[in-house]
Write a protein that holds these residues in place. Structure first.
Motif, PDB file in Angstrom:
ATOM      1  N   VAL A 110       6.917   4.651  15.033  1.00 48.35           N
ATOM      2  CA  VAL A 110       7.898   4.163  14.531  1.00 48.35           C
ATOM      3  C   VAL A 110       8.148   4.246  13.157  1.00 48.35           C
ATOM      4  O   VAL A 110       7.253   3.593  12.529  1.00 48.35           O
ATOM      5  N   MET A 111       8.950   5.033  12.533  1.00 52.12           N
ATOM      6  CA  MET A 111       9.104   5.165  11.143  1.00 52.12           C
ATOM      7  C   MET A 111      10.422   4.797  10.689  1.00 52.12           C
ATOM      8  O   MET A 111      11.397   4.760  11.518  1.00 52.12           O
ATOM      9  N   THR A 112      10.426   4.354   9.476  1.00 54.00           N
ATOM     10  CA  THR A 112      11.655   4.202   8.654  1.00 54.00           C
ATOM     11  C   THR A 112      11.446   4.668   7.382  1.00 54.00           C
ATOM     12  O   THR A 112      10.394   4.932   6.783  1.00 54.00           O
ATOM     13  N   ALA A 113      12.728   4.853   6.716  1.00 56.11           N
ATOM     14  CA  ALA A 113      12.667   5.227   5.272  1.00 56.11           C
ATOM     15  C   ALA A 113      13.532   4.199   4.538  1.00 56.11           C
ATOM     16  O   ALA A 113      14.658   3.933   4.673  1.00 56.11           O
ATOM     17  N   ALA A 114      12.709   3.705   3.449  1.00 53.72           N
ATOM     18  CA  ALA A 114      13.352   2.658   2.570  1.00 53.72           C
ATOM     19  C   ALA A 114      13.850   3.500   1.504  1.00 53.72           C
ATOM     20  O   ALA A 114      13.518   4.455   0.948  1.00 53.72           O
ATOM     21  N   LEU A 115      15.069   3.358   1.336  1.00 58.00           N
ATOM     22  CA  LEU A 115      16.133   4.162   0.578  1.00 58.00           C
ATOM     23  C   LEU A 115      16.178   3.568  -1.033  1.00 58.00           C
ATOM     24  O   LEU A 115      16.285   2.440  -1.334  1.00 58.00           O
ATOM     25  N   LYS A 116      16.085   4.549  -1.870  1.00 55.88           N
ATOM     26  CA  LYS A 116      16.264   4.219  -3.301  1.00 55.88           C
ATOM     27  C   LYS A 116      17.169   5.157  -3.758  1.00 55.88           C
ATOM     28  O   LYS A 116      17.320   6.425  -3.245  1.00 55.88           O
ATOM     29  N   SER A 117      18.358   4.847  -4.184  1.00 57.42           N
ATOM     30  CA  SER A 117      19.399   5.527  -4.948  1.00 57.42           C
ATOM     31  C   SER A 117      19.044   6.531  -5.881  1.00 57.42           C
ATOM     32  O   SER A 117      17.859   5.968  -6.615  1.00 57.42           O
ATOM     33  N   PRO A 118      19.509   7.558  -6.032  1.00 57.30           N
ATOM     34  CA  PRO A 118      19.013   8.595  -6.930  1.00 57.30           C
ATOM     35  C   PRO A 118      18.969   7.876  -8.521  1.00 57.30           C
ATOM     36  O   PRO A 118      18.313   7.809  -9.524  1.00 57.30           O
ATOM     37  N   ALA A 119      20.310   6.712  -8.800  1.00 57.70           N
ATOM     38  CA  ALA A 119      20.140   5.956 -10.064  1.00 57.70           C
ATOM     39  C   ALA A 119      19.070   5.168 -10.077  1.00 57.70           C
ATOM     40  O   ALA A 119      18.376   4.799 -11.073  1.00 57.70           O
TER      41      ALA A 119
ATOM     42  N   GLY B 263      17.310  -1.013   3.336  1.00 53.70           N
ATOM     43  CA  GLY B 263      16.372  -0.527   4.398  1.00 53.70           C
ATOM     44  C   GLY B 263      15.121  -1.276   4.616  1.00 53.70           C
ATOM     45  O   GLY B 263      15.217  -2.522   3.884  1.00 53.70           O
ATOM     46  N   ILE B 264      14.407  -1.145   5.679  1.00 53.14           N
ATOM     47  CA  ILE B 264      13.263  -1.816   5.896  1.00 53.14           C
ATOM     48  C   ILE B 264      12.159  -1.473   4.668  1.00 53.14           C
ATOM     49  O   ILE B 264      11.629  -0.389   4.828  1.00 53.14           O
ATOM     50  N   GLU B 265      11.800  -2.176   4.019  1.00 58.36           N
ATOM     51  CA  GLU B 265      10.959  -1.847   2.751  1.00 58.36           C
ATOM     52  C   GLU B 265       9.520  -1.995   2.792  1.00 58.36           C
ATOM     53  O   GLU B 265       8.806  -1.702   1.755  1.00 58.36           O
TER      54      GLU B 265
ATOM     55  N   VAL C 210       6.161   3.822   7.039  1.00 55.45           N
ATOM     56  CA  VAL C 210       7.228   3.404   6.178  1.00 55.45           C
ATOM     57  C   VAL C 210       7.222   4.607   4.956  1.00 55.45           C
ATOM     58  O   VAL C 210       6.131   4.609   4.302  1.00 55.45           O
ATOM     59  N   VAL C 211       8.357   5.068   4.941  1.00 58.77           N
ATOM     60  CA  VAL C 211       8.183   6.112   3.970  1.00 58.77           C
ATOM     61  C   VAL C 211       9.423   5.936   2.790  1.00 58.77           C
ATOM     62  O   VAL C 211      10.291   5.147   3.161  1.00 58.77           O
ATOM     63  N   THR C 212       9.388   6.375   1.504  1.00 58.77           N
ATOM     64  CA  THR C 212      10.389   6.259   0.657  1.00 58.77           C
ATOM     65  C   THR C 212      11.051   7.427   0.462  1.00 58.77           C
ATOM     66  O   THR C 212      10.821   8.648   0.556  1.00 58.77           O
ATOM     67  N   GLY C 213      12.595   7.324   0.007  1.00 58.59           N
ATOM     68  CA  GLY C 213      13.329   8.237  -0.099  1.00 58.59           C
ATOM     69  C   GLY C 213      14.782   8.380   0.678  1.00 58.59           C
ATOM     70  O   GLY C 213      15.081   7.133   1.000  1.00 58.59           O
ATOM     71  N   LEU C 214      15.214   9.450   0.761  1.00 59.56           N
ATOM     72  CA  LEU C 214      16.497   9.338   1.426  1.00 59.56           C
ATOM     73  C   LEU C 214      16.377   9.644   2.872  1.00 59.56           C
ATOM     74  O   LEU C 214      15.637  10.584   3.215  1.00 59.56           O
ATOM     75  N   PRO C 215      16.713   9.004   4.004  1.00 59.18           N
ATOM     76  CA  PRO C 215      16.352   8.841   5.397  1.00 59.18           C
ATOM     77  C   PRO C 215      16.694  10.186   5.857  1.00 59.18           C
ATOM     78  O   PRO C 215      15.780  10.662   6.604  1.00 59.18           O
TER      79      PRO C 215
END
Length: 94
Positions: A36-45, A57-59, A85-90
């Motif tokens: 089970v994976m999720t991507a924790a979202l950080k905006s470009p800003a 997201g699930i951080e 858990v990965v970081t970036g745009l889902p």
């Protein structure tokens, strides 16, 4: 076709919760491991500003574990369930 691993992308939405249930059913029926994976979202800003906080997201792995345990109604995750858990745009990370 023989499955050895089922990968499910999830978030806290209704669809994300349903994906965990469906992935677990497929994995159990085929004898496969479930990731089970999720991507924790950080905006470009946020990335450009060097902010450390998540926008949504699930951080963390701990938060994902709580989420998955709740959906599967487990106190402890079984050994055939892995979390990522990965970081970036889902849309890109998945």
């Amino acid at each position: 076709m023989e499955l050895s691993r089922v990968i499910v992308a999830t978030d806290a939405s209704d669809a994300g919760r349903a994906a965990i249930q469906a992935g677990r059913a497929v994995a159990m029926a085929s004898g496969a491991r479930l990731t089970v994976m999720t991507a924790a979202l950080k905006s470009p800003a946020a990335i450009a500003a060097g902010r450390g906080s998540w926008d949504q997201g699930i951080e963390s792995a701990e938060a994902l574990a709580r989420h998955v345990r709740g959906e599967l109604d487990f106190q402890v995750l079984p050994p055939d369930v892995e979390l990522e858990v990965v970081t970036g745009l889902p849309g890109i990370e998945v």
